[in-house]
Design a protein around this motif. Structure first.
Motif, PDB file in Angstrom:
ATOM      1  N   TYR A  80       0.797  -1.226   0.000  1.00 47.32           N
ATOM      2  CA  TYR A  80       0.000   0.000   0.000  1.00 47.32           C
ATOM      3  C   TYR A  80       0.834   1.283   0.000  1.00 47.32           C
ATOM      4  O   TYR A  80       0.509   2.231  -0.731  1.00 47.32           O
ATOM      5  CB  TYR A  80      -0.985   0.007   1.169  1.00 47.32           C
ATOM      6  CG  TYR A  80      -2.095  -1.025   1.064  1.00 47.32           C
ATOM      7  CD1 TYR A  80      -2.319  -1.746  -0.122  1.00 47.32           C
ATOM      8  CD2 TYR A  80      -2.935  -1.290   2.149  1.00 47.32           C
ATOM      9  CE1 TYR A  80      -3.327  -2.689  -0.212  1.00 47.32           C
ATOM     10  CE2 TYR A  80      -3.960  -2.229   2.057  1.00 47.32           C
ATOM     11  CZ  TYR A  80      -4.152  -2.937   0.883  1.00 47.32           C
ATOM     12  OH  TYR A  80      -5.154  -3.863   0.800  1.00 47.32           O
ATOM     13  N   PRO A  81       1.903   1.381   0.803  1.00 47.95           N
ATOM     14  CA  PRO A  81       2.720   2.604   0.738  1.00 47.95           C
ATOM     15  C   PRO A  81       3.324   2.832  -0.652  1.00 47.95           C
ATOM     16  O   PRO A  81       3.440   3.974  -1.102  1.00 47.95           O
ATOM     17  CB  PRO A  81       3.814   2.358   1.783  1.00 47.95           C
ATOM     18  CG  PRO A  81       3.198   1.397   2.750  1.00 47.95           C
ATOM     19  CD  PRO A  81       2.358   0.491   1.899  1.00 47.95           C
ATOM     20  N   ALA A  82       3.690   1.752  -1.337  1.00 43.22           N
ATOM     21  CA  ALA A  82       4.243   1.878  -2.685  1.00 43.22           C
ATOM     22  C   ALA A  82       3.167   2.307  -3.674  1.00 43.22           C
ATOM     23  O   ALA A  82       3.428   3.105  -4.583  1.00 43.22           O
ATOM     24  CB  ALA A  82       4.866   0.547  -3.119  1.00 43.22           C
ATOM     25  N   GLY A 102     -10.238  -1.445   4.595  1.00 48.40           N
ATOM     26  CA  GLY A 102      -9.583  -0.201   4.977  1.00 48.40           C
ATOM     27  C   GLY A 102     -10.082   0.990   4.186  1.00 48.40           C
ATOM     28  O   GLY A 102     -11.059   0.912   3.436  1.00 48.40           O
ATOM     29  N   THR A 103      -9.396   2.093   4.345  1.00 46.23           N
ATOM     30  CA  THR A 103      -9.831   3.348   3.743  1.00 46.23           C
ATOM     31  C   THR A 103      -9.209   3.569   2.368  1.00 46.23           C
ATOM     32  O   THR A 103      -8.221   2.932   2.005  1.00 46.23           O
ATOM     33  CB  THR A 103      -9.441   4.526   4.656  1.00 46.23           C
ATOM     34  OG1 THR A 103      -8.020   4.507   4.879  1.00 46.23           O
ATOM     35  CG2 THR A 103     -10.145   4.417   6.000  1.00 46.23           C
ATOM     36  N   VAL A 104      -9.788   4.483   1.631  1.00 45.00           N
ATOM     37  CA  VAL A 104      -9.296   4.827   0.305  1.00 45.00           C
ATOM     38  C   VAL A 104      -7.892   5.430   0.411  1.00 45.00           C
ATOM     39  O   VAL A 104      -7.599   6.192   1.330  1.00 45.00           O
ATOM     40  CB  VAL A 104     -10.236   5.839  -0.376  1.00 45.00           C
ATOM     41  CG1 VAL A 104      -9.760   6.149  -1.790  1.00 45.00           C
ATOM     42  CG2 VAL A 104     -11.654   5.311  -0.394  1.00 45.00           C
ATOM     43  N   ILE A 105      -7.048   5.089  -0.532  1.00 37.02           N
ATOM     44  CA  ILE A 105      -5.679   5.604  -0.552  1.00 37.02           C
ATOM     45  C   ILE A 105      -5.544   6.607  -1.692  1.00 37.02           C
ATOM     46  O   ILE A 105      -5.892   6.321  -2.838  1.00 37.02           O
ATOM     47  CB  ILE A 105      -4.661   4.454  -0.728  1.00 37.02           C
ATOM     48  CG1 ILE A 105      -4.709   3.527   0.493  1.00 37.02           C
ATOM     49  CG2 ILE A 105      -3.247   5.008  -0.922  1.00 37.02           C
ATOM     50  CD1 ILE A 105      -3.850   2.284   0.341  1.00 37.02           C
ATOM     51  N   TYR A 106      -5.059   7.798  -1.361  1.00 36.15           N
ATOM     52  CA  TYR A 106      -4.813   8.856  -2.345  1.00 36.15           C
ATOM     53  C   TYR A 106      -3.323   9.147  -2.384  1.00 36.15           C
ATOM     54  O   TYR A 106      -2.596   8.915  -1.414  1.00 36.15           O
ATOM     55  CB  TYR A 106      -5.546  10.147  -1.965  1.00 36.15           C
ATOM     56  CG  TYR A 106      -7.043  10.029  -1.824  1.00 36.15           C
ATOM     57  CD1 TYR A 106      -7.881  10.241  -2.915  1.00 36.15           C
ATOM     58  CD2 TYR A 106      -7.626   9.714  -0.599  1.00 36.15           C
ATOM     59  CE1 TYR A 106      -9.266  10.152  -2.787  1.00 36.15           C
ATOM     60  CE2 TYR A 106      -9.007   9.621  -0.463  1.00 36.15           C
ATOM     61  CZ  TYR A 106      -9.818   9.833  -1.559  1.00 36.15           C
ATOM     62  OH  TYR A 106     -11.174   9.741  -1.440  1.00 36.15           O
TER      63      TYR A 106
END
Length: 325
Positions: A80-82, A102-106
């Motif tokens: 996810y961080p990548a 989990g939550t949306v990643i922007y």
């Protein structure tokens, strides 16, 4: 027999060696697992094939940075961080990733779609007022939303009206098609905008007989279409910095319409279109793939300026003054 005696320096040395090994172990694996790498390759592959900026990004450098960020990842969640870094490197401010949990990643954005509290002001009796808010639904809910806007237009319409206010302030977006279908009676029939992709291909959006269409595909339709009493009435469009994405699409749809003027502040700057891509694990990658353009094919892609920059507390009054001229 020689006896081995443990010295204090030797004990310290052993403790240091144990500490180094322990610290090394705590850092975890340095090699990315095949599962994580395969997933990351899938995500970056979609970005490379579809991103609105695909022709200007150095994808070798892009991939190297994303892979480096994911170094040691063992699970999909570890990537996810990548993925977030990849969204930032796309540089469109609009793409997003919906994990299965989990939550949306922007990505990190360079725009802020916020504004001060909206001041409505007094609506003059000779002016029709229509508020178009954010909306994320689809299907029958989208039709009902569009119908509610047309219902508000019908309720406000009368032979003595001097014009209309379409209030898009605070509309952060969602599904643009019920918004277009809703304001259709004020937009008028025909093409009101386009999506332009990096190859120059254009897809038209239009309003026809109660329906919002993309090219010839009907995406939202009201059950009972309304026609305003005075065709080509004056329309004042209100926007602010919290008008974004699909809210900006509605603002663009009114660009080039006769007897139309915009008031308030320039929009947020997400006047681009996203397409949803489903990944192998069921997650969704919403990628920005095209630029919004008006009915003359003038492309935007960033903030949409207004004809009259007006402070929030005066915008309704100024719009009304123009409508009554």
């Amino acid at each position: 027999m020689t006896k081995f005696k443990s010295s204090a320096p030797l004990k310290i040395l052993l403790l240091c060696l144990i500490s180094v090994v322990s610290c090394h172990q705590e850092k975890g694996p340095t090699v990315t697992s095949a599962t994580a790498q395969s997933y990351l390759d899938e995500v970056v592959g979609l970005m490379k094939a579809n991103s609105i900026n695909r022709k200007t990004i150095d994808w070798t450098v892009f991939k190297a940075k994303v892979d480096a960020q994911a170094q040691g990842a063992q699970t999909i969640a570890d990537t996810y961080p990548a993925i977030q870094l990849g969204l930032t490197l796309l540089g469109d401010n609009h793409s997003m990733y919906y994990p299965t949990t989990g939550t949306v990643i922007y990505g990190t954005k360079t725009v802020a779609c916020t504004d001060a509290n909206i001041v409505t002001g007094t609506i003059y009796k000779g002016v029709g007022y229509v508020k178009v808010s954010s909306f994320d639904g689809g299907g029958s809910d989208a039709s009902k939303f569009a119908q509610s806007i047309q219902g508000a237009i019908k309720a406000a319409d009368n032979d003595s009206l001097k014009g209309w206010i379409v209030d898009l302030r605070g509309n952060l977006g969602g599904n643009m098609w019920p918004m277009i279908a809703g304001v259709g009676p004020l937009l008028g029939e025909g093409i009101c905008g386009y999506f332009l992709d990096p190859d120059g291909n254009a897809s038209a959006w239009s309003y026809q007989k109660g329906s919002a269409l993309l090219n010839q595909a009907e995406l939202t339709k009201v059950e009972s279409a309304y026609t305003i009493r005075k065709a080509n009435s004056k329309v004042a469009v209100l926007t602010d910095q919290a008008t974004a994405s699909s809210g900006e699409a509605v603002a663009i749809a009114f660009k080039g319409r006769p007897n139309t003027r915009s008031f308030g502040k320039a929009t947020c700057g997400l006047s681009t279109a996203n397409v949803t891509n489903r990944l192998s694990d069921g997650a969704l990658l919403n990628l920005t793939q095209s630029t919004m353009a008006n009915r003359s094919k003038q492309a935007y892609g960033s903030s949409i300026p207004v004809d009259e920059v007006i402070a929030a507390e005066k915008v309704v009054a100024e719009a009304t003054s123009w409508l009554l001229q």
